[in-house]
Structures are given as structure tokens and as C-alpha cells.
Design a protein around this motif. Structure first.
Motif, short mmCIF file in Angstrom:
data_model
loop_
_atom_site.label_atom_id
_atom_site.label_comp_id
_atom_site.label_asym_id
_atom_site.label_seq_id
_atom_site.Cartn_x
_atom_site.Cartn_y
_atom_site.Cartn_z
N PHE A 91 0.83 -1.20 0.00
CA PHE A 91 0.00 0.00 0.00
C PHE A 91 0.87 1.27 0.00
CE2 PHE A 91 -4.71 0.23 0.95
CZ PHE A 91 -4.88 1.55 0.53
N PRO A 92 1.97 1.29 0.78
CA PRO A 92 2.83 2.48 0.73
C PRO A 92 3.34 2.78 -0.68
CG PRO A 92 3.41 1.12 2.61
CD PRO A 92 2.45 0.33 1.79
N GLY A 93 3.76 1.74 -1.40
CA GLY A 93 4.25 1.94 -2.75
C GLY A 93 3.17 2.45 -3.69
N LYS A 94 1.94 1.99 -3.48
CA LYS A 94 0.84 2.43 -4.34
C LYS A 94 0.51 3.90 -4.10
CE LYS A 94 -1.11 -2.19 -4.92
NZ LYS A 94 -0.71 -2.28 -6.35
N LEU A 95 0.60 4.35 -2.84
CA LEU A 95 0.35 5.76 -2.55
C LEU A 95 1.47 6.64 -3.10
CD1 LEU A 95 -1.13 5.67 1.07
CD2 LEU A 95 -2.31 5.62 -1.12
N LYS A 96 2.71 6.15 -3.02
CA LYS A 96 3.82 6.89 -3.61
C LYS A 96 3.65 7.00 -5.13
CE LYS A 96 7.28 5.67 -0.11
NZ LYS A 96 8.52 4.89 0.15
N ALA A 97 3.21 5.90 -5.75
CA ALA A 97 3.00 5.92 -7.20
C ALA A 97 1.88 6.89 -7.58
CB ALA A 97 2.69 4.51 -7.69
N LEU A 98 0.84 6.95 -6.75
CA LEU A 98 -0.26 7.90 -6.99
C LEU A 98 0.28 9.32 -7.06
CD1 LEU A 98 -3.23 9.00 -6.91
CD2 LEU A 98 -3.12 8.73 -4.43
N ARG A 99 1.08 9.70 -6.10
CA ARG A 99 1.60 11.08 -6.06
C ARG A 99 2.63 11.31 -7.16
NH1 ARG A 99 3.32 13.35 -0.59
NH2 ARG A 99 2.78 15.26 -1.71
#
Length: 736
Positions: free
Chosen positions: A198-206
């Protein structure tokens, strides 16, 4: 879909490796275990796993420590002369059969209560057998962890879509704008949203230019990564969401698009939220009106967006209304059932999608609890009502209890009362649990499942919430030791013991389920002979895969040990809707009837100090505190308090505070931090491992306190029966 994959097990001269899906949280990451003999000596992320791609968290890395925990029970226990003593499996099941059936025959099926805990959905057996047990018992006395967690989402989905399991998840890989409420996925790893890394997915979103907004009274690890953090007053999520909807209507920003033909009640919702203007809710939420308008405009302006709420917006007094409004906002902005918005996963074991059209709908309150008259929701009664259903005399009293992977003494409000009820008022109790914990210590029979490395694994529940359609299966990595019983066999023998079939071959349970499934779906009975699984659960899994939407078999799944990619989530609303109208019923009658209660909250004076819980990355509720490698650091039971409140109350960092509310009082060490907003304190859930008879040595060394003891069980969300565990008022003074 992927094709042939490497073998699941490899060997070196000194050790071997085996693949395993992690069962310790909802992220379901793929692990590569290192095994020496029969001992798991290491765990790392499986880089070839088609879903998690090598991601691992501290819980997964500790798999071997949990697997080899010396406090795990190795055989059944039976109470003799008031003490739990080691016994044979035959002796244990003989006693269950001898005690449960006579109680049912004398007092009726509702005299046997069943409690299902959170770990059930993390095992194959816990997913496959409890429904069969309930059918055998014919009891309505069912209590689960859902009513201290996600039941408001089930209820709101049932009312909106006609199916309480039709829960949309944010399309994390594609969305342009993500609004999170009451969720801290960097610590929880996600919930009702199965998403490894999930952390990686939020970083990718930004990184792709998207926007992350986090609404939370604490500056959590997730909030620290956000573009905007809104430090809302706890318990007011529904007011904020209603104001966002009001702005969308007022400023003509609603754009349901293709959803409009599937909606009824749009005009009624507009009228229902008319009074919840940003100015009206600002004081209650402690969020400026201009900021509320900005949140609504940002949501409407995004090319795609998703609103996602979790436990912080569920275990509050307006939990069902908040969860309803999450989906209302996704609908009003046209982001429900849309790539980049909120979509409905399609798991490999789901029933083949039905044609669009009206369904049976969803009803609340088909029966009520005996003592307080709480309405059932999804066939369940509030866990907070369990103690009174045991303690209160009269016809229909719960006299026997079957607790499966459940520790309600810690997870339900007023654990002291329930602890007393289990000790003094039950005629008989059975517990399936690997530990003697705060609840299972009261059982007359304890049936311990083997360590997770000894069990096969498939995620029946979490694949229905996955942000990418996929399917994976893990055979047992280590064979069962002599004298141990497979968890599925434990469940099957328990079902036989309570149903009057004690002594029959446990395979009879799986055969019965397979036969009834074939009859229900109208499939030829000859299909049963084609199933290839070695065990009953494998045969049932094979049947579900064959009857599912992807034309899969167990053999094909076993040939792909890193999993099979079933593709991204796709729009499929027509397959989902099961309301009687065949449309999204945007303002169901129970929701409309509860909205006046929310309007009254606009005029209520907020409490000076309220409490919220918090999650730790290195634990999962109450069931991972006995692992030494996961204790310490941030994983501590402390009372977090803002410096201004600490100064006002005379509290200092490291000293003890006494916290009290209507259910009682506890003492905890103070942690002064500006990570929690003024007027709010935070104490984590799942602690309190200091009761006599508990055999969890690591947990007992740092027991913490049970935050739920502050509650007496009277605070419930009325639609879902969910306990209010967040945003309730407390009094705090320095401990003497």
C-alpha cells in the motif's frame, strides 16, 4: 493469465524453501520461507508473486517466530476438576458431543452461541466451515468481530446494492485523487482493500501527479505522506461527508454519468443533505467551511477519484451513515464502477456473474436480540450484547458457547463483564484457538489448530476485496507432526459432534457440502468425481474454481505457485446489483430514518476530550502480541496526548494517567506528542494480557491495558449494531 511457473519448493544442501501466502493481515503478500528440517528459519518476500512482487512487512518477516511460538498449544485441553488438562482428540470431541446436543434438545438451538473472531478469515478452515457449523446448529445466536469493525460497510452496501458483500474498493493503481477517512494503511496494510505494498501504491499515486487527502484526527504515517491532512474531530466523518455531498449539489458539481440510469433516489438525497452545509458542520467537525468546500471541489475536478473509509469511520456513532456517504460521493462524482474510481473485484471463487435485473434485496432486523432487542444485521447480533445474552436469565439464554479464533474478552466492550459471564454463567464452552488467551482460558474444551506452516492457504475472503483480480494457492509448507490435527479436520469433527453425527468420517462434511452445492447450482453430480484435491478443502476449492467466472481448476492453480493474474478490475455494476428494484437505491428507508439523528449532532456540544484507537504495523488486533520480535518500538500500549492537553491536565511524558469512561477505568503510560490533535487522546486496541490463566508469556511481560474496558456496551451504531470504539468522551487525570 500467467502460464506454468517454477515449482513451489526448492532445496539446497542445508535447507529448502517453500512459497506461502502470508496469513497475518489483509495484504496477503507472497512469502518465500526458508525451512530447515521442519522449522521455518526465515521469511522474505516472493519477488515472483504476481500480486505482491516481493513486498513484505515486519509481520511477514516474523512468520517463523510465530510458527514456532513455544506458547502455542500442541494438543487438546479438557477441563477436569476445574482445571484444563491435556487430553486426546477423541476425548475432546466425545465431551463436545455429550454436552452440546443435550443442551440444544432441552433449550433449543439459540441456547448455543457462536463467536467468530478476525483470524477466521485468514485461514481456509475458518472460511469454509463456520457456515456449515451454523447450519448444523440452526442458531441465531451469532456474534462476530464484524460488529467491532466493518459491519457498517456491509449494511450500507446491502442497502445500496442489495448485497452486503458488494463492497467496492479504490482502484489504487489508476486513480488520480484518493480521499481516505479513518484509514491508516501504512500501518494496517489496508483493510477491505487487499493491496500488497500500500505504501508503494500511494507513492506511485503522487508520482503520477495524483492527490492524496487523509482525514484523521491523528497525524498517522499515512497522513504524513498526504498532500492534505484534515485533522477532523473524531466521530464526525458522516457530517463532513454529508457536507461534501451538499456542496456537490449546491454548486452543480454532480456528474454521475452512465450511473444515472442505474440510480433511484437522487433528488431525495439532495434534499436529505440540504441542511449539512459546510457552515453548519464546520464547528462540529472542527474543519473550516472553506476547507470543506475545497475538498468537495477537488473531488469533483479530478479526472478520476475514489473515496475510501475504514475502521475509524466505522466504529463511531454514525458508522453506517458514514459508509453510505462514502459510496454516495463515489456515485455523485461518477466514480463508482469506473476505472480509477471504486470498482467491484471479481474473485476466482465467486459465483459466475448473474444477469442484470432485480434481486432479493437486503433486510435489517429480521430478528432481534433477546435482552436489549438489538436488530440483527447480516444474520449477526452485536458482539457488545454477548455478555447480557449469557448472563440474563430467561428463555433463550445462551448456555453454551463455541468460540472460533475469537478473543471477545479483549475485543468487545466491557471485557470484565464478559469475563465474568464466561466464568460463572455458561454450562459449556468450546474454543478453537492455538493459545490459552483471555477468552479461551474459560473453555471446557480447547481445540488447537497447528502452526500456519502446516496448513494449506487460500484467501477466500480477501480476494473479494483485492485491488487486482488474481488467484494464488499455498500447499502446506511443512507436514503435520504426529499427534497434531489439521485445522479443517478439527472444524469438520466439531460439526459432526454438534449435529448428532459424532464418530462419522470427517470427509462426510465436505462431501455433503459438495453435493448440496452441485444441487443448488444445477450442476451434474458426476462433477464430484472429477475433483482433484487430496483433501476435503482442496476438493471444495476445486469445485468453486470450476464453477467460478474464470474457468479454472485446482490443478491449473497448483501449476502456477506464484499465482495467476486475472486482470485489472473492470466495471460490472449490472452483475452486482441485487436490490428489489434492480437499481442503486440511493436513499434506503433505514438510512433516511437515521438521518435526523445526524442532524441533531449539528447542535450538540462536543466533549472536551475524546479517545480514538490506533493500529500498529507490527501487530494485528490482540493476536500477535506474543511474538518477541514484534514487540517494542512503536508497538506499545501508551496513551498519546497533545502537549497542550498534557499541560492542562498535569500529565508528563512517561508518567501514568488514569483514563475513565462509563465502562470503567484503566491506567496507561503517557506519550506526549503533537501527532494527535488537541482534544483527542489515543490508546491502541487489543492489549490487556494480564488475566490469570493466560499462557502467553511474551504478551504477559508487557500486558498493556484493555481500552475496551472503558465502554459498557451501550454505545452502538443503531443500524449495524457496531460498537462505538472511537470518538467517545473520557476523563483523564494523573495516576496516583
Amino acid at each position: 493469465m500467467s502460464g506454468q511457473a517454477p515449482a513451489a519448493v526448492s532445496r539446497t544442501t542445508d535447507s529448502r524453501t517453500a512459497l506461502r501466502i502470508c496469513p497475518l493481515c489483509e495484504a496477503t503478500c507472497g512469502l518465500t520461507l526458508t525451512i530447515e528440517g521442519t522449522k521455518v528459519t526465515g521469511a522474505r518476500g516472493d519477488r515472483e508473486d504476481i500480486f505482491s512482487r516481493g513486498f513484505i512487512c515486519p509481520k511477514g518477516a516474523s512468520f517463523g517466530d510465530l510458527d514456532a511460538d513455544p506458547d502455542r498449544l500442541t494438543g487438546p485441553l479438557v477441563r477436569k476438576d476445574g482445571e484444563l488438562r491435556e487430553a486426546s482428540w477423541s476425548e475432546a470431541f466425545d465431551l463436545v458431543a455429550a454436552r452440546i446436543r443435550p443442551l440444544i434438545e432441552e433449550y433449543g438451538p439459540n441456547s448455543v452461541g457462536v463467536v467468530l473472531g478476525n483470524p477466521n478469515v485468514h485461514t481456509m478452515a475458518g472460511s469454509l466451515y463456520p457456515s456449515v457449523l451454523l447450519a448444523a446448529l440452526r442458531t441465531r445466536s451469532l456474534f462476530t468481530a464484524s460488529t467491532v469493525d466493518q459491519m457498517p460497510k456491509h449494511v450500507s452496501s446491502g442497502l445500496l446494492f442489495g448485497d452486503p458483500y458488494a463492497i467496492p474498493v479504490p482502484d489504487l493503481d489508476c486513480t488520480d485523487h484518493l480521499l481516505l477517512l479513518g484509514a491508516n494503511p501504512l500501518d494496517s496494510n489496508g483493510s477491505l482493500c487487499t493491496a500488497p505494498d500500500f505504501p508503494g501504491k500511494l507513492k506511485a499515486l503522487r508520482k503520477r501527479g495524483g492527490t492524496l487527502v487523509v482525514v484523521d484526527p491523528r497525524r498517522t504515517r499515512t497522513a504524513k505522506t498526504a498532500d492534505r491532512h484534515v485533522a477532523i474531530r473524531p466521530g464526525t466523518d458522516a457530517l463532513l461527508l454529508a457536507a461534501l455531498a451538499q456542496v456537490l449539489f449546491e454548486e452543480k458539481l454532480t456528474a454521475p454519468g452512465v450511473l444515472e440510469k442505474h440510480i433511484e433516489g437522487l433528488a431525495e438525497v439532495r434534499e436529505a443533505v440540504r441542511d449539512f452545509t459546510p457552515q453548519a458542520v464546520a464547528a462540529a467537525c472542527d474543519v473550516p467551511a472553506d476547507e470543506i468546500r475545497g475538498l468537495a471541489r477537488g473531488l469533483a475536478a479530478a479526472p478520476t477519484a475514489a473515496v475510501y473509509g475504514r475502521v475509524g469511520s466505522s466504529t463511531v456513532e454514525f458508522g453506517t451513515l458514514a459508509n453510505w456517504l462514502v459510496d454516495v460521493l463515489n456515485i455523485l462524482t461518477g466514480n463508482l464502477d469506473r476505472p480509477g474510481g471504486a470498482l467491484f473485484p471479481l474473485s476466482a471463487t465467486a459465483r459466475t456473474p448473474r444477469p442484470a435485473g432485480p434481486g432479493k434485496g437486503f433486510d435489517l432486523g429480521r430478528w432481534h436480540s433477546r435482552v436489549s432487542g438489538h436488530p440483527e444485521a447480516k444474520g449477526e447480533l452485536p458482539l457488545a450484547a454477548l455478555a447480557e445474552e449469557i448472563r440474563t436469565p430467561g428463555e433463550g439464554r445462551v448456555r453454551a458457547l463455541i468460540a472460533i479464533a475469537a478473543n471477545p474478552v479483549l475485543s468487545a466492550p466491557d471485557g470484565d463483564r464478559l469475563d465474568q459471564a464466561l466464568s460463572e454463567d455458561l454450562d459449556f464452552m468450546v474454543s478453537i484457538d492455538p493459545y490459552l488467551n483471555e477468552t479461551s482460558r474459560h473453555a471446557d474444551v480447547v481445540l488447537p489448530p497447528p502452526p500456519p506452516s502446516r496448513s494449506a492457504h487460500f484467501d477466500f475472503s480477501f480476494n473479494t476485496f483485492a485491488v487486482h483480480n488474481q488467484v494464488r494457492y499455498s500447499p502446506a509448507a511443512v507436514p503435520l507432526e504426529a499427534g497434531r490435527m489439521d485445522e479443517s479436520e478439527i472444524h469438520a469433527r466439531l460439526i459432526l459432534a454438534v449435529s448428532g453425527m459424532h464418530g462419522a468420517d470427517p470427509s462426510a462434511v465436505d462431501d455433503m457440502v459438495i453435493d448440496s452445492t452441485l444441487t443448488r447450482v444445477g450442476a451434474p453430480k458426476e462433477l464430484a468425481a472429477e475433483l482433484t484435491g487430496r483433501t476435503g478443502p482442496e476438493r471444495r476449492l476445486d469445485l468453486m474454481l470450476r464453477l467460478g467466472p474464470y474457468d479454472l481448476t485446482l490443478d491449473r492453480l497448483k501449476a502456477a505457485p506464484h499465482g495467476i493474474d486475472l486482470g485489472p478490475l473492470k466495471p460490472r455494476l449490472g452483475q452486482i446489483l441485487k436490490t428489489r428494484s434492480g437499481r442503486i437505491e440511493l436513499l434506503p428507508a433505514p438510512i433516511a430514518a437515521d438521518l435526523p439523528r445526524l442532524r441533531r449532532a449539528l447542535d450538540e456540544r462536543p466533549a472536551a476530550l475524546v479517545l480514538v484507537g490506533r493500529r500498529h504495523l507490527r501487530s494485528n488486533n490482540s493476536w500477535m502480541h506474543n511474538i518477541a520480535s514484534l514487540n517494542g518500538g512503536s508497538n506499545r500500549c501508551t496513551l498519546q496526548i497533545h502537549p497542550d492537553d498534557a499541560l492542562r491536565l498535569g500529565l508528563t511524558d512517561g508518567a501514568s494517567a488514569r483514563i475513565s469512561a462509563e465502562g470503567g477505568a484503566v491506567e496507561a503510560p503517557v506519550e506526549v506528542t503533537d501527532a494527535v490533535r488537541a482534544g483527542v487522546v489515543s490508546l491502541p486496541h487489543g492489549w490487556g494480557h494480564d488475566r490469570p490463566g493466560v499462557r502467553m508469556s511474551v504478551a504477559a511481560a508487557t500486558p498493556g491495558v484493555n481500552v475496551n474496558q472503558l465502554l459498557d456496551g451501550s454505545r452502538l451504531d443503531p443500524l449495524s449494531g457496531t460498537a462505538v470504539l472511537n470518538g467517545f468522551p473520557v476523563d483523564i487525570v494523573p495516576a496516583l
